[in-house]
Design an enzyme around this catalytic site. Structure first.
Site, PDB file in Angstrom:
ATOM      1  N   HIS A 128      42.471  40.940  38.890  1.00 37.35           N
ATOM      2  CA  HIS A 128      42.598  42.682  39.515  1.00 37.35           C
ATOM      3  C   HIS A 128      42.535  43.121  38.343  1.00 37.35           C
ATOM      4  O   HIS A 128      42.167  44.648  38.337  1.00 37.35           O
ATOM      5  CB  HIS A 128      43.479  42.453  41.026  1.00 37.35           C
ATOM      6  N   GLU A 129      43.617  43.364  37.742  1.00 37.18           N
ATOM      7  CA  GLU A 129      44.267  44.143  36.684  1.00 37.18           C
ATOM      8  C   GLU A 129      43.187  44.428  35.874  1.00 37.18           C
ATOM      9  O   GLU A 129      42.975  45.444  34.772  1.00 37.18           O
ATOM     10  CB  GLU A 129      45.572  44.314  36.215  1.00 37.18           C
ATOM     11  N   HIS A 187      40.684  47.016  36.205  1.00 31.84           N
ATOM     12  CA  HIS A 187      41.168  47.842  35.170  1.00 31.84           C
ATOM     13  C   HIS A 187      41.011  48.300  34.204  1.00 31.84           C
ATOM     14  O   HIS A 187      39.960  49.210  33.711  1.00 31.84           O
ATOM     15  CB  HIS A 187      42.086  48.086  35.790  1.00 31.84           C
ATOM     16  N   GLU A 226      40.199  51.007  42.686  1.00 29.45           N
ATOM     17  CA  GLU A 226      41.124  49.920  43.617  1.00 29.45           C
ATOM     18  C   GLU A 226      40.070  48.610  43.892  1.00 29.45           C
ATOM     19  O   GLU A 226      40.580  47.577  43.715  1.00 29.45           O
ATOM     20  CB  GLU A 226      42.069  50.337  44.315  1.00 29.45           C
TER      21      GLU A 226
END
Length: 474
Positions: free
Chosen positions: A331-332, A335, A386
């Site tokens: 997930h990070e 980003h 997100e």
């Protein structure tokens, strides 16, 4: 015709507490809901306690037979007939998973944690301070809290410099923070993880809950901190790993007895987990810092993928397994790959310029209403990013259900609140870049691997709008 499903629930507790989990579920989940659960039976087998019970809705004729086997992990078997809808079965499953997490939270209240990185300074675990919370929000992946932080600064600079120069100064200052966010974060956190120093060591003493509560009532929280420091001084500070033997005298001084059955030890190769995540996204390995706080969290920042930084808390390492940590880091990485810090900075700066130019007549009419509406819109747009980060983790790491399980563990209390709320519309409109947790988990659970999506951001924006629309029906 009957259907059967078997699943497991991870247990982050020492062997001495494993049977207690089922006792907790019996006492605090089944018994208070006697109208929905019955035929409760307990049986001790070679591997520990087994708990049998039946969930039902008599007026509907629904019935689910459940067996739970204590251990690490807990094994749950559910059996139901064709009359019972899958939604009812899923609801019980979610309740059992949350009940285990609430038990874990109960045990954490009486656990002494020790975390260290070889060759680094010994830093006892500290609760998050107001300054720390601000730092995490300011330099995390969304950077939206810069908007709030600079609201007061905006007014001051406007008074000092005038409109034109104030706009330039504010945007320049925000850009400097974004560009140097990785270096600022490196200075502000506890430990650095590198290829030559890849491990985080975690040791937990899970003491009897009642004894620990009595101890705190008698001595207070300050003595708990003092007790941990004494153990540090006699073990980690002189290069020794904490053991029951080394800490025995200290424990006895405070009325405890240490047992290997109440101890958990973890050694996490953080560097290689981050490396694996970066390779799956075809990114350079970001800088890695560990914050020694039990709040489970991870964040990514940096002006570009080549200058990325990942923050991981020891709370995340304590609560999750390696594959779950990998999915969260996916997930990070999403980003970083999407350059979200810069994109969101651009959105914030664009609004700021428009506020004092094209939108200025509207702002003058009702500045408070303008800020409320604009903030809600910006945070709603942030939910696209997100949601995309969840999706690209599922695509690149390939474990959407593992990420869903990680979110259940990290946000179990919020998830419980959302599941019992009559409406989640306000959750969607809140000044929070993350969509409601139930939406993220349901979306991930529905994904089939391999996940293939041509335009992740467009798909994620559509999913957010659909989720928001459905919230009006809850």
């Amino acid at each position: 015709m009957s259907e059967v499903t078997t699943f497991t629930i991870d247990t982050a507790v020492a062997p001495a507490h494993r049977d207690e989990i089922l006792d907790y579920i019996d006492k605090y989940y089944l018994l208070p809901k006697h109208d929905n659960f019955g035929f409760i039976k307990r049986e001790y087998k070679e591997n520990g306690l087994n708990l049998y019970f039946t969930g039902f809705k008599l007026e509907e004729g629904w019935r689910v037979e459940i067996e739970m086997e204590s251990g690490s992990p807990i094994v749950v078997t559910m059996k139901w007939d064709e009359v019972t809808p899958e939604k009812f079965v899923k609801s019980i499953k979610e309740d059992l998973i949350l009940a285990v997490q609430f038990y874990h939270e109960n045990v954490r209240q009486s656990t002494l944690y020790f975390a260290w990185v070889e060759g680094e300074d010994i830093i006892p675990e500290q609760p998050p301070t107001s300054r720390k919370k601000l730092s995490d929000r300011l330099f995390g992946s969304n950077l939206l809290f810069i908007y709030i932080l600079f609201f007061g600064v905006n007014i001051l600079l406007l008074l000092l410099l005038g409109l034109r120069f104030a706009i330039i100064a504010i945007i320049a200052l925000q850009l400097i923070i974004v560009v140097f966010s990785d270096r600022i974060y490196l200075r502000g956190n506890n430990w650095r993880i590198t290829e030559s120093n890849p491990y985080v060591h975690i040791l937990e003493y899970q003491l009897p809950v009642q004894e620990f509560q009595e101890f705190k009532e008698k001595f207070g929280k300050e003595i708990v901190t003092q007790m941990k420091k004494e153990i540090y001084d006699k073990t980690l500070a002189v290069g020794q790993e904490p053991t029951c033997e080394l800490g025995e005298g200290i424990f006895e001084n405070y009325g405890f007895k240490c047992s290997p059955e109440t101890r958990l030890v973890k050694k996490i190769d953080v560097y290689n987990i981050v490396k694996t995540a970066a390779e799956k996204f075809d990114l350079p390995i970001p800088k890695i810092v560990i914050s020694n706080t039990l709040v489970p969290n991870a964040a990514a920042t940096g002006p570009s993928p080549s200058r990325g930084l990942v923050l991981i808390t020891t709370g995340l390492l304590v609560g999750l397994e390696d594959d779950e940590i990998l999915s969260v880091l996916g997930h990070e990485m999403g980003h970083l790959k999407g350059r979200d810090p810069i994109v969101l900075f651009s959105i914030i700066s664009g609004e700021f310029i428009l506020r004092f130019t094209i939108f200025f007549p509207i702002v003058i009419l009702n500045p408070i209403l303008y800020i409320i509406v604009v903030m809600a819109l910006i945070f709603f747009v942030a939910k696209f990013f997100e949601t995309r980060a969840d999706l690209v983790s599922a695509i690149n790491i390939g474990q959407p259900k593992v990420l869903a399980e990680s979110l259940r563990k990290i946000g179990f209390s919020r998830l419980q609140m959302e599941r019992t709320a009559s409406s989640n519309i306000l959750q969607w409109l809140a000044w929070d870049p993350h969509p409601p947790l139930y939406f993220r988990i349901e979306r991930l659970d529905k994904m089939k691997t391999p996940v293939k999506v041509k335009h992740p951001l467009i798909q994620s924006a559509k999913d957010v709008f659909i989720g928001f629309k459905h919230s009006f029906r809850r």
